[in-house]
Design a protein around this motif. Sequence first.
Motif, mmCIF file in Angstrom:
data_model
loop_
_atom_site.group_PDB
_atom_site.id
_atom_site.type_symbol
_atom_site.label_atom_id
_atom_site.label_comp_id
_atom_site.label_asym_id
_atom_site.label_seq_id
_atom_site.Cartn_x
_atom_site.Cartn_y
_atom_site.Cartn_z
ATOM 1 N N ARG A 51 -9.012 1.237 2.499
ATOM 2 C CA ARG A 51 -8.601 2.539 3.038
ATOM 3 C C ARG A 51 -7.638 3.256 2.081
ATOM 4 O O ARG A 51 -7.729 4.464 1.881
ATOM 5 N N THR A 52 -6.706 2.491 1.533
ATOM 6 C CA THR A 52 -5.735 3.090 0.612
ATOM 7 C C THR A 52 -6.446 3.673 -0.601
ATOM 8 O O THR A 52 -6.180 4.806 -1.014
ATOM 9 N N SER A 74 -17.251 3.520 2.503
ATOM 10 C CA SER A 74 -16.483 4.477 1.695
ATOM 11 C C SER A 74 -17.057 4.637 0.294
ATOM 12 O O SER A 74 -16.532 5.425 -0.491
ATOM 13 N N THR A 83 -7.616 -6.782 2.575
ATOM 14 C CA THR A 83 -7.850 -6.357 3.961
ATOM 15 C C THR A 83 -8.536 -4.995 3.890
ATOM 16 O O THR A 83 -8.641 -4.394 2.819
ATOM 17 N N LYS A 84 -8.937 -4.510 5.077
ATOM 18 C CA LYS A 84 -9.544 -3.181 5.107
ATOM 19 C C LYS A 84 -8.557 -2.134 4.616
ATOM 20 O O LYS A 84 -8.949 -1.070 4.157
ATOM 21 N N GLN A 85 -7.255 -2.445 4.711
ATOM 22 C CA GLN A 85 -6.243 -1.459 4.331
ATOM 23 C C GLN A 85 -6.221 -1.199 2.823
ATOM 24 O O GLN A 85 -5.878 -0.095 2.388
ATOM 25 N N GLU A 98 -9.472 4.654 -0.697
ATOM 26 C CA GLU A 98 -10.232 5.809 -0.202
ATOM 27 C C GLU A 98 -9.336 7.049 -0.092
ATOM 28 O O GLU A 98 -9.714 8.136 -0.529
ATOM 29 N N MET A 99 -8.136 6.861 0.469
ATOM 30 C CA MET A 99 -7.221 8.012 0.639
ATOM 31 C C MET A 99 -6.831 8.596 -0.728
ATOM 32 O O MET A 99 -6.595 9.780 -0.865
ATOM 33 N N LEU A 100 -6.752 7.717 -1.725
ATOM 34 C CA LEU A 100 -6.314 8.157 -3.053
ATOM 35 C C LEU A 100 -7.475 8.615 -3.949
ATOM 36 O O LEU A 100 -7.236 9.058 -5.069
ATOM 37 N N ASP A 101 -8.708 8.474 -3.468
ATOM 38 C CA ASP A 101 -9.911 8.831 -4.249
ATOM 39 C C ASP A 101 -10.222 7.854 -5.379
ATOM 40 O O ASP A 101 -10.923 8.196 -6.320
ATOM 41 N N MET A 124 0.809 -1.214 0.000
ATOM 42 C CA MET A 124 0.000 0.000 0.000
ATOM 43 C C MET A 124 0.847 1.271 0.000
ATOM 44 O O MET A 124 0.491 2.270 -0.615
#
Lengths: 123, 143
Positions: free
Chosen positions: A66-67, A95, A61-63, A69-72, A35
């Motif tokens: 999340r990754t 998300s 995984t949830k990560q 999500e952080m990057l759009d 990630m």
Amino acid sequence: MKLKEIVEVLNAKIFTPDTYDGEKEVKYACGSDMMSDALMLLRTAPDRFFEHGVLLTGLVTKQSIRTAEMLDFEVVILVRGKTPNDNVYDAAQESGIIVIGTEDSMFTASGKLYANGVLGKAE
Amino acid sequence: MAKLTYDISTSLENAGYISSKIKRMLNEWGIDKQIIRRVAIASYEAEINVVIHSYGGICNVEYDDKELRIEFLDRGPGIPSIENAMKEGWSTASQQDRENGFGAGMGFPNMKKAADQLIVESSPDGTSVLMIFSLHPGVEHAS
């Protein structure tokens, strides 16, 4: 490519039918199981890369959600036949991220998308 | 400056929760997307570090209309060498962390490039990572 064409080419399963949009236009992709690499490579990419981009990963995984999500990124493609568990599914729903999955390896899935005009970089 | 404080557990399951909240808050404020992405990436990396390397800690978020300051404070055991931690590819992450997609040794390099300012202090009692972001669109950040 439209997302529905990607689903067809990769013979993919749709794990988030509630948020799935087959008409979504995909022009760019990034593939990584690390990630931090994805976060580093894409730090300076232009907005259109993320608006029309997908993240391919074997990390289920949830990560990975999340990754994205952080990057759009709005779409995550799971490779190597990975299936999200309930926690991953819930994170994706929360998300608004579309998750699909293919039995193809990262190499094969990436090759199929590239052959159909999906690029790794927004020129 | 307004201030928010969040607790950070050492559960990887919830890692990213705070960064997600910060990102949504900035989206509501209508901040430039590139700036939001830089904040989200840096904050997420710092949050992951607290989760996988520390005994837990807190995150303080302070802001006004010009600037956002995000500080991650943990309770140790500290970074053996900040100089090494800033190098790309250097990591003390466990095999389990790597299986979870982290430990590429890109955390601090990512934070340094994404934040306008990064200040790291560490001792065995704990580590402080302060990241400062200008919220003004169009202001070039020195990378």
